[in-house]
Design a protein around this motif. Structure first.
Motif, PDB file in Angstrom:
ATOM      1  N   ALA A 220       0.755  -1.371  -0.038  1.00 17.45           N
ATOM      2  CA  ALA A 220       0.094   0.042  -0.045  1.00 17.45           C
ATOM      3  C   ALA A 220       0.992   1.211   0.030  1.00 17.45           C
ATOM      4  CB  ALA A 220      -0.885  -0.019   1.228  1.00 17.45           C
ATOM      5  N   ILE A 221       2.050   1.085   0.817  1.00 18.38           N
ATOM      6  CA  ILE A 221       2.813   2.379   0.950  1.00 18.38           C
ATOM      7  C   ILE A 221       3.459   2.688  -0.632  1.00 18.38           C
ATOM      8  CG2 ILE A 221       5.092   3.036   1.540  1.00 18.38           C
ATOM      9  CD1 ILE A 221       4.478   1.889   4.056  1.00 18.38           C
ATOM     10  N   GLU A 222       3.791   1.730  -1.149  1.00 21.26           N
ATOM     11  CA  GLU A 222       4.437   1.734  -2.702  1.00 21.26           C
ATOM     12  C   GLU A 222       3.234   1.769  -4.024  1.00 21.26           C
ATOM     13  OE1 GLU A 222       7.315   2.758  -3.464  1.00 21.26           O
ATOM     14  OE2 GLU A 222       7.440   2.772  -1.382  1.00 21.26           O
ATOM     15  N   ALA A 223       1.824   1.479  -3.496  1.00 20.45           N
ATOM     16  CA  ALA A 223       0.695   1.330  -4.331  1.00 20.45           C
ATOM     17  C   ALA A 223       1.179   0.323  -5.617  1.00 20.45           C
ATOM     18  CB  ALA A 223       0.759   3.052  -5.084  1.00 20.45           C
ATOM     19  N   ALA A 224       1.788  -0.565  -4.877  1.00 21.47           N
ATOM     20  CA  ALA A 224       2.171  -1.823  -5.582  1.00 21.47           C
ATOM     21  C   ALA A 224       1.043  -2.740  -5.815  1.00 21.47           C
ATOM     22  CB  ALA A 224       3.281  -2.466  -5.120  1.00 21.47           C
ATOM     23  N   TRP A 225       0.036  -2.219  -7.232  1.00 26.71           N
ATOM     24  CA  TRP A 225      -1.061  -3.174  -7.399  1.00 26.71           C
ATOM     25  C   TRP A 225      -0.674  -4.768  -7.483  1.00 26.71           C
ATOM     26  CZ3 TRP A 225      -5.011  -0.564  -5.394  1.00 26.71           C
ATOM     27  CH2 TRP A 225      -4.769   0.952  -5.432  1.00 26.71           C
ATOM     28  N   HIS A 226       0.292  -4.819  -8.065  1.00 31.17           N
ATOM     29  CA  HIS A 226       0.749  -6.187  -8.921  1.00 31.17           C
ATOM     30  C   HIS A 226       2.013  -6.349  -8.506  1.00 31.17           C
ATOM     31  CE1 HIS A 226      -3.434  -6.142 -10.687  1.00 31.17           C
ATOM     32  NE2 HIS A 226      -2.953  -5.219 -11.308  1.00 31.17           N
ATOM     33  N   THR A 227       2.419  -7.770  -8.435  1.00 27.77           N
ATOM     34  CA  THR A 227       3.951  -8.239  -8.214  1.00 27.77           C
ATOM     35  C   THR A 227       4.561  -8.007  -9.339  1.00 27.77           C
ATOM     36  OG1 THR A 227       3.070  -9.728  -6.593  1.00 27.77           O
ATOM     37  CG2 THR A 227       5.323  -9.855  -7.282  1.00 27.77           C
ATOM     38  N   GLU A 228       5.644  -7.271  -9.294  1.00 23.79           N
ATOM     39  CA  GLU A 228       6.684  -6.933 -10.448  1.00 23.79           C
ATOM     40  C   GLU A 228       7.739  -7.939 -10.521  1.00 23.79           C
ATOM     41  OE1 GLU A 228       8.162  -3.049 -10.366  1.00 23.79           O
ATOM     42  OE2 GLU A 228       6.263  -1.961 -10.224  1.00 23.79           O
ATOM     43  N   GLU A 229       8.382  -8.189 -11.541  1.00 20.80           N
ATOM     44  CA  GLU A 229       9.607  -8.728 -11.732  1.00 20.80           C
ATOM     45  C   GLU A 229      10.786  -8.299 -10.976  1.00 20.80           C
ATOM     46  OE1 GLU A 229      10.992  -9.772 -15.655  1.00 20.80           O
ATOM     47  OE2 GLU A 229       8.870 -10.522 -16.482  1.00 20.80           O
ATOM     48  N   ALA A 230      11.562  -8.775 -10.417  1.00 22.01           N
ATOM     49  CA  ALA A 230      12.659  -8.638  -9.357  1.00 22.01           C
ATOM     50  C   ALA A 230      13.816  -7.848 -10.398  1.00 22.01           C
ATOM     51  CB  ALA A 230      13.247  -9.642  -8.474  1.00 22.01           C
ATOM     52  N   PRO A 231      14.343  -6.672  -9.787  1.00 19.28           N
ATOM     53  CA  PRO A 231      14.237  -6.166  -8.541  1.00 19.28           C
ATOM     54  C   PRO A 231      13.042  -4.951  -8.768  1.00 19.28           C
ATOM     55  CG  PRO A 231      16.277  -5.351  -9.566  1.00 19.28           C
ATOM     56  CD  PRO A 231      15.638  -6.594 -10.524  1.00 19.28           C
ATOM     57  N   SER A 232      12.231  -4.762  -7.823  1.00 21.94           N
ATOM     58  CA  SER A 232      11.211  -3.737  -8.064  1.00 21.94           C
ATOM     59  C   SER A 232      11.713  -2.439  -8.081  1.00 21.94           C
ATOM     60  CB  SER A 232      10.007  -3.957  -7.204  1.00 21.94           C
ATOM     61  OG  SER A 232       9.573  -5.123  -6.932  1.00 21.94           O
ATOM     62  N   GLY A 233      10.958  -1.515  -8.663  1.00 20.49           N
ATOM     63  CA  GLY A 233      11.370  -0.052  -8.807  1.00 20.49           C
ATOM     64  C   GLY A 233      10.621   0.886  -7.721  1.00 20.49           C
TER      65      GLY A 233
ATOM     66  N   SER B  28      18.182  -7.570  -1.819  1.00 16.94           N
ATOM     67  CA  SER B  28      18.750  -8.399  -3.084  1.00 16.94           C
ATOM     68  C   SER B  28      18.287  -7.920  -4.405  1.00 16.94           C
ATOM     69  CB  SER B  28      18.323  -9.976  -2.733  1.00 16.94           C
ATOM     70  OG  SER B  28      16.857  -9.972  -3.057  1.00 16.94           O
ATOM     71  N   LEU B  29      18.629  -8.471  -5.312  1.00 13.43           N
ATOM     72  CA  LEU B  29      18.311  -8.186  -6.865  1.00 13.43           C
ATOM     73  C   LEU B  29      17.412  -9.086  -7.391  1.00 13.43           C
ATOM     74  CD1 LEU B  29      21.755  -6.781  -8.387  1.00 13.43           C
ATOM     75  CD2 LEU B  29      19.953  -5.482  -7.696  1.00 13.43           C
ATOM     76  N   ASP B  30      17.466 -10.070  -6.734  1.00 16.08           N
ATOM     77  CA  ASP B  30      16.194 -11.296  -7.138  1.00 16.08           C
ATOM     78  C   ASP B  30      15.188 -11.458  -6.397  1.00 16.08           C
ATOM     79  OD1 ASP B  30      17.588 -12.183  -4.901  1.00 16.08           O
ATOM     80  OD2 ASP B  30      18.364 -14.164  -6.065  1.00 16.08           O
ATOM     81  N   GLY B  31      14.743 -10.657  -5.041  1.00 18.84           N
ATOM     82  CA  GLY B  31      13.737 -10.730  -4.508  1.00 18.84           C
ATOM     83  C   GLY B  31      12.549  -9.886  -4.949  1.00 18.84           C
ATOM     84  N   THR B  32      11.329 -10.495  -4.780  1.00 17.53           N
ATOM     85  CA  THR B  32      10.155  -9.517  -5.329  1.00 17.53           C
ATOM     86  C   THR B  32       9.155  -9.188  -4.182  1.00 17.53           C
ATOM     87  OG1 THR B  32       8.757 -11.712  -5.081  1.00 17.53           O
ATOM     88  CG2 THR B  32       9.951 -11.256  -7.085  1.00 17.53           C
ATOM     89  N   VAL B  33       8.938  -7.946  -4.426  1.00 16.54           N
ATOM     90  CA  VAL B  33       7.770  -7.251  -3.410  1.00 16.54           C
ATOM     91  C   VAL B  33       6.311  -7.837  -3.899  1.00 16.54           C
ATOM     92  CG1 VAL B  33       7.016  -5.163  -2.474  1.00 16.54           C
ATOM     93  CG2 VAL B  33       9.359  -5.587  -2.998  1.00 16.54           C
TER      94      VAL B  33
END
Length: 524
Positions: free
Chosen positions: A256-269, A300-305
């Motif tokens: 919610a803080i990032e308004a991340a509606w959907h999971t992005e490919e790692a690494p997230s912006g 990490s560079l491969d973890g997802t949010v």
């Protein structure tokens, strides 16, 4: 169930908590600033540092009284407005609050009296030790309160007992060393240190602009610049640690803080700005920095949010599992010796709280349809626009504080802080900013936990007392009027103390510094 009663109870607690937190961080920060100032006095034996310490001690004392008064009211609300919350989790939640009163508050309150009236009765070193104990007690109070709050965010070390129908402690050590609580504590006290430093810096700058109390002002300015720079850097570093803690424990809040509606490919912006759109579940006009969120949240560079849509799907699964646990509990109420029901409960106990979300829509969660389960799952998403912008304003103010204190520190190091009138004016104008940031921080922390009173365990709409709307409106209006009057009194007392200045018989006026041979342009 009257949801207006829940909303009014939340409003009342929010008002008292936010009001209380106007005073707490200043107390936290001033206590250690007093220790620093008095330590210089003990080491140098220069009377001017005694004057500096005693003046800021007066500001501390005025603020301390109102902080205590508002804190007591807030704690009583657990019994008056949130009685089921107190019944359901009182065995765990009450312990840190009790320890805070017995260990920290009594130490703090006792030592405050000795600190104020012991200047001429104790040795310099003895009085410094008392001042340190005041600071220690103040910060221990914050520790225990934040352990209790951290448990609400991440309820470890406890389990539901179907025999008593309550949550009970299983590992008190896990409650004490809860990673969320530890991260919240260091981040919160650092924010308090920033607030106190900004106040001391701003008041000192005001005096320097007016040419009043210059010996005290320039020394206070220097201490605040150094302490504030360290504190503001700590806030950012420890805030990053708090964000990392959310990745494992409060994924929905982070999304919610990032308004991340959907999971992005790692690494997230990391989204810097944008306009969250609830209808389309997108963020319009967003500006992102690639990779940064992934690095902050997962290291990490491969973890997802995880995005909110995917987290809602997981919530649906947990609600379905929780219904099984709820059915087992209902069976155990009738027949506590039913081994099959006990085994069924043990297999699904961690999801019981999710089934309780359905009670907003029906009396018996076992009768829920797939559509109702989906609706309840979307209830786990907090107010995204408020979370999104509250966090960004808070973070922006934090970066401004680093820039301001870094400038102040450089000016002090070059001994030019008394000549840079542009910066002195800026320091005065900046006084309200850290208070705004800390209030927004609490909005992010508490609103981001909704719809839970206890994350994943007890929904907020089940936690409140059975009060009438009229009773709640009466107390809200009464508390607002009373606290508003007390706030006016405190501000007037603090302003009067600042106008009066130090009064320990020290010379408070110095000749104005000679102008520079080549003065800086006004816009510099």
């Amino acid at each position: 169930m009257d949801e207006m009663v829940t909303d009014l109870s939340r409003l009342q607690f929010a008002l008292t908590a936010l009001y209380h937190f106007l005073f707490v961080p200043l107390t936290l920060g001033l206590s250690f600033l007093l220790v620093i100032m008095e330590s210089v006095y003990v080491m140098t034996n220069r009377p001017i540092w005694r004057t500096v310490t005693r003046f800021w001690g007066k500001i501390f004392g005025i603020n301390f009284v109102l902080g205590v008064a508002t804190g007591l009211t807030m704690e009583f609300q657990f019994g008056t407005n949130w009685s089921y919350f107190s019944h359901y989790v009182g065995d765990i939640f009450g312990a840190p609050l009790a320890i805070e009163g017995l260990m920290a508050f009594f130490l703090e309150a006792t030592m405050v009296g000795i600190m104020f009236f012991g200047w001429d009765r104790l040795s310099k070193l003895g009085h410094l030790i008392v001042t340190f104990l005041v600071a220690l007690g103040t910060n221990l109070s914050a520790l225990w309160i934040l352990i209790a709050n951290g448990w609400m965010q991440n309820p470890v070390g406890a389990a539901f007992n179907p025999e008593t129908m309550r949550m009970e402690v299983t590992d008190f050590g896990a409650v004490l060393f809860n990673p969320i609580a530890q991260a919240k504590f260091v981040h919160t006290v650092s924010a308090g240190y920033v607030i106190a430093s900004v106040l001391v810096l701003g008041v000192s700058a005001f005096w320097l602009l007016k040419g009043r109390f210059v010996p005290v002002a320039r020394r206070s300015f220097t201490v605040a610049a150094a302490f504030g720079l360290a504190a503001s850097l700590s806030v950012v570093v420890l805030g990053d640690e708090s964000g990392y803690a959310l990745t494992d424990n409060q994924k929905m809040k982070l999304a919610a803080i990032e308004a991340a509606w959907h999971t992005e490919e790692a690494p997230s912006g990391l989204t810097i700005v944008g306009i969250p759109d609830l209808a389309s579940q997108t963020t319009r006009y967003e500006v992102k920095i690639p990779w940064v969120l992934g690095l902050i949240a997962t290291r990490s560079l491969d973890g997802t949010v995880s995005g909110m849509s995917e987290l809602v799907l997981k919530a649906e699964d947990r609600i379905a599992s929780g219904i099984v646990a709820y059915d087992a509990v209902e069976t155990l109420k009738v027949n506590p010796t039913d081994l099959a029901a006990r085994a069924q409960f043990e297999a699904h106990r961690s999801d019981l709280g999710y089934a309780l979300l359905l009670k907003r829509h029906m009396a018996d969660p076992r009768n829920a349809t797939p559509a109702q389960i989906k609706t309840a799952a979307w209830d786990t998403v907090p107010d995204v626009p408020v979370m999104f912008w509250a966090f960004r304003i808070m973070a922006g103010i934090g970066l401004l504080m680093i820039a301001m204190f870094a400038t102040a520190f450089v000016l002090c190091s070059l001994r030019k802080h008394m000549e840079a009138r542009w910066f002195l004016k800026l320091a005065v104008a900046a006084i309200p900013l850290p208070w705004i940031a800390t209030e927004l921080g609490w909005v992010v922390a508490e609103l981001g936990r909704q719809p839970w009173a206890i994350e994943g365990v007890l929904p907020t709409f089940l936690a409140n007392s059975s009060l009438s709307r009229a009773a709640l409106w009466t107390t809200i209006i009464g508390f607002t009027a009373l606290y508003g009057a007390l706030a006016v009194i405190e501000i007037r007392l603090i302003l009067a103390t600042i106008r009066h200045g130090p009064d320990d018989g020290e010379p408070q006026h110095e000749p104005a510094p000679a102008p520079l041979a080549h003065p800086l342009p006004a816009a510099a």
